[in-house]
Design an enzyme around this catalytic site. Structure first.
Site, PDB file in Angstrom:
ATOM      1  CE  LYS A  23      10.524   1.851   6.079  1.00 22.28           C
ATOM      2  NZ  LYS A  23      10.886   0.922   5.409  1.00 22.28           N
TER       3      LYS A  23
ATOM      4  CD  GLU B 218       7.267   7.892   9.908  1.00 22.22           C
ATOM      5  OE1 GLU B 218       6.594   8.000   8.949  1.00 22.22           O
ATOM      6  OE2 GLU B 218       8.344   8.092   9.582  1.00 22.22           O
TER       7      GLU B 218
ATOM      8  NE  ARG C 140      14.711   0.111  -4.008  1.00 23.96           N
ATOM      9  CZ  ARG C 140      13.712  -0.223  -4.431  1.00 23.96           C
ATOM     10  NH1 ARG C 140      13.659   0.608  -4.497  1.00 23.96           N
ATOM     11  NH2 ARG C 140      12.764   0.084  -3.312  1.00 23.96           N
TER      12      ARG C 140
ATOM     13  CG  HIS D  57       0.920   1.341   2.547  1.00 22.36           C
ATOM     14  ND1 HIS D  57       0.705   2.993   2.675  1.00 22.36           N
ATOM     15  CD2 HIS D  57       0.082   1.104   3.294  1.00 22.36           C
ATOM     16  CE1 HIS D  57      -0.053   2.704   3.222  1.00 22.36           C
ATOM     17  NE2 HIS D  57      -1.381   1.121   3.745  1.00 22.36           N
TER      18      HIS D  57
END
Length: 671
Positions: free
Chosen positions: A116, A200, A292, A235
């Site tokens: 990430k 973040e 994917r 999440h």
């Protein structure tokens, strides 16, 4: 095009890929673990190869065994599905080395988006908008704390190599950061073999909107529009829809073009999903790219009427994209609900067990044409095990607009019947019927913000449900519903006069004792002489058993009700107007359940002990963490139910424990 492919996955995605392969005349090879020897995906494929033990690490994650299975069966290509090895660059590289086509992006693209932090840096260079944060290599805890303080709370900790909600923590204040970092890194290492994290800024009330992209080997790249996946728990997505409601044409186009730019930045090939976080004023920021096909791809298929797996196969075989951006269009609206074996009232803990009864809406599997579609990898009689994701099915509906799709989804959910594990079906009904969802007021905190409404005490029609249970019991025990002949009534028949029969029940969900009294006066007509004393009311009572299994019609005074009852021993599972209730008949052979021992703490589900946080004899406050379990790739902390002293600790780190196993004992403090 390929003649034969191996599907390196299981469950509904393996069944879904096999369906397209069959339609195209391509042979399919399944792989399976010990636990999946009789699984649906094994049955629907043309061939199947055993690859190891029940745990994913012993089977579906064994690269060498997957490659060997493909070579031995003569497969030309491997479709990885999603999850497991789908975003594993070592697996893609191994396929290439073995001369097998990996039906997915190039290794370099997987590598670029697999981290990430690296992906964020790459997107920044490609001018794709980013959320403020820290994505650096330095993982010193003190530095990470300093960066979080700089960004400003709340912040989101995310596993750099993660996905699917694993290894994520929202930190509200600086004092909580250190503990959250330890927990996040531990879960990241367990799930992905990499404990690196990024930080973040946590946006308040954001939406989660993603764009389906496709690229070929000839420089072509398109976006197949957007999906809203904001409704989430832990999440992880619960409901998805396409197109994302409320977007202006300008925002939709800008987001699609940004997604294509992201794909081009890594020379992408195949199907991919670029995920954005969006504020309510239309600002959007890159989160990650999943290299994917996604779980929620069917909603895109339903509104574009395109088979994305077919596109994957064609692109992997070297063909150009079937359509240009100008030729793509959206028709109507689609919504997907993920039906899970889980218990929403217990924090959505996964639930295991045999699917003793499974009835889903009348639908066509993997269709692009019908208005109701079911994608499922299980059948009635299959077992939901602790080894894999507890999904039962994906229910997808298509309507001419969002309102029509909402109505179809509400109706379809009412038709779902599951006996065995707990499910989230009634919870999904509540979300779909809720004002924020129906009005399109979406954000990732919808479930938490409307918790009191979505988890309000059930107002299910107990009287009607219990009457249906009584009808089913009387039918089973005495044949009352089959006719007027005394030879059809196997019990309680009298030459003249009447009789009364006590029907004692226990409501499974509330443990409430309920009593009904059925009376019959044989001097009256068949219907007029039957009455049921139920929940304080004395009602005229008659019923009939339809030809369709489990289906009953009951007359209560002047009201005719219809429902379905599945009988499992002395437990009667009633499905009525979308509600599901279970009643246990208290017959003379029933035994009272053992009372819970005071101070006993039990495992909420099967799993492994990964941390013991206290010692024998320790004094703890109510709510203090005692130990941590890992189950289905999620961590679950067992906390003290009261203030007291820890007694015996019955398991150690690394031990596997069964559902309901006593983990330790506590002696409560005496006031």
């Amino acid at each position: 095009m390929f003649n034969k492919i191996l599907i390196a996955n299981r469950g509904e995605i393996a069944c879904r890929v096999a369906a397209t392969a069959k339609r195209l005349g391509i042979g399919s090879v399944a792989v399976y673990s010990d636990a999946d020897a009789k699984a649906k995906h094994v049955a629907v494929c043309d061939e199947a190869v055993h690859v190891g033990g029940s745990a994913a690490g012993e089977s579906y994650l064994r690269i060498e065994r997957i490659i060997d299975a493909a070579l031995k069966t003569g497969a030309q290509a491997i479709h990885p599905g999603y999850g497991f090895l789908s975003e594993n660059e070592d697996f893609a590289r191994a396929c290439d080395k073995a001369g097998l086509v990996f039906i997915g992006p190039p290794v370099e693209a997987i590598s670029a988006m697999g981290s990430k932090a690296a992906a964020k840096a790459l997107m920044q260079s490609a001018s794709v908008p980013l959320v403020p944060g820290y994505h650096g290599d330095d993982q010193d805890p003190a530095l990470l704390q300093k960066e979080a303080d700089r960004i400003g709370y709340p912040v989101l900790l995310k596993a750099s190599a993660g996905g699917g909600g694993k290894g994520m923590r929202v930190v509200e204040k600086s004092a909580d950061f250190a503990a959250a970092l330890v927990s996040c890194k531990r879960e990241a290492a367990s799930s992905f073999g990499n404990d690196r994290v990024l930080i973040e800024k946590y946006l308040l009330r954001p939406r989660h909107v993603e764009v389906q992209v496709f690229a070929d080997k000839h420089g072509g790249a398109v976006y197949l529009f957007d999906r809203d996946c904001s409704v989430q728990r832990r999440h992880q997505k619960v409901l998805e829809e396409a197109p994302a409601p409320g977007l202006t044409g300008e925002v939709r186009r800008a987001m699609g073009e940004a997604a294509v730019a992201a794909a081009r930045a890594v020379n992408y090939v195949g199907a991919g999903t670029v995920e954005f976080i969006m504020t309510h004023d239309g600002q959007f920021y890159f989160m990650e790219m999943n290299t994917r096909l996604q779980v929620e791809h069917p909603v895109t298929e339903m509104v574009t009427r395109l088979d994305l797996v077919e596109w994957q196969l064609k692109v992997a075989a070297g063909e150009p994209l079937p359509l240009t951006q100008q030729e793509l269009k959206v028709e109507g609206h689609a919504i997907e609900a993920r039906i899970y074996a889980e218990n929403p009232s217990r924090g959505f803990l996964p639930s295991t067990g045999t699917l003793k009864h499974l009835r889903l809406p009348q639908a066509v599997e993997f269709t692009l044409e019908d208005n109701v579609r079911i994608d499922s990898g299980v059948r009635e009689g299959d077992t939901i095990t602790p080894f894999y994701d507890p999904m039962i099915a994906k229910l997808i509906v298509h309507g001419r607009d969002r309102a029509d799709a909402l109505a179809r989804m509400a109706r379809a959910l009412r038709e779902c019947e599951v006996v065995g594990p707990h499910t989230n079906v009634e919870f999904l009904q509540r979300i779909v019927a809720s004002e924020p969802f129906s009005q399109g007021d979406l954000d990732t905190g919808l479930i938490e913000r409307h918790h009191d409404t979505l988890f309000a005490p059930s107002t299910v029609p107990q009287k009607q449900a219990l009457a249906l249970a009584c009808a089913a019991l009387l039918t089973r025990e005495g044949g009352e519903a089959h006719g007027n002949s005394p030879w059809d009534a196997l019990s309680h028949w009298r030459m003249a006069g009447g009789y009364a029969q006590d029907l004692n029940w226990r409501a499974i969900d509330t443990d409430e004792t309920l009593q009904a009294v059925f009376t019959r006066d044989s001097t009256q007509g068949n219907a007029e002489g039957k009455r049921l004393e139920l929940l304080g009311e004395n009602l005229r009572f008659d019923w009939s058993h339809a030809d369709e299994p489990h289906t009953f019609s009951v007359l209560l005074d002047e009201t005719l009700i219809k429902g379905r009852v599945f009988i499992d021993g002395d437990v009667f599972h009633v499905f009525y107007q979308g509600a599901s209730l279970a009643f246990e008949w208290q017959n003379l052979m029933a035994h009272a359940a053992d009372a819970e021992h005071e101070g006993r703490l039990t495992a909420p589900m099967p799993g492994k002990i990964i941390a013991v946080l206290v010692e024998t004899g320790a004094s703890v406050e109510k709510g203090a963490p005692l130990l941590v379990m890992e189950a289905m790739k999620m961590e679950h902390t067992i906390v003290a139910p009261t203030t007291g002293t820890v007694g015996e600790i019955l398991f150690s780190v690394g031990d596997q424990v069964a559902d309901g196993a006593q983990l330790l004992t506590m002696e409560a403090s005496r006031a």
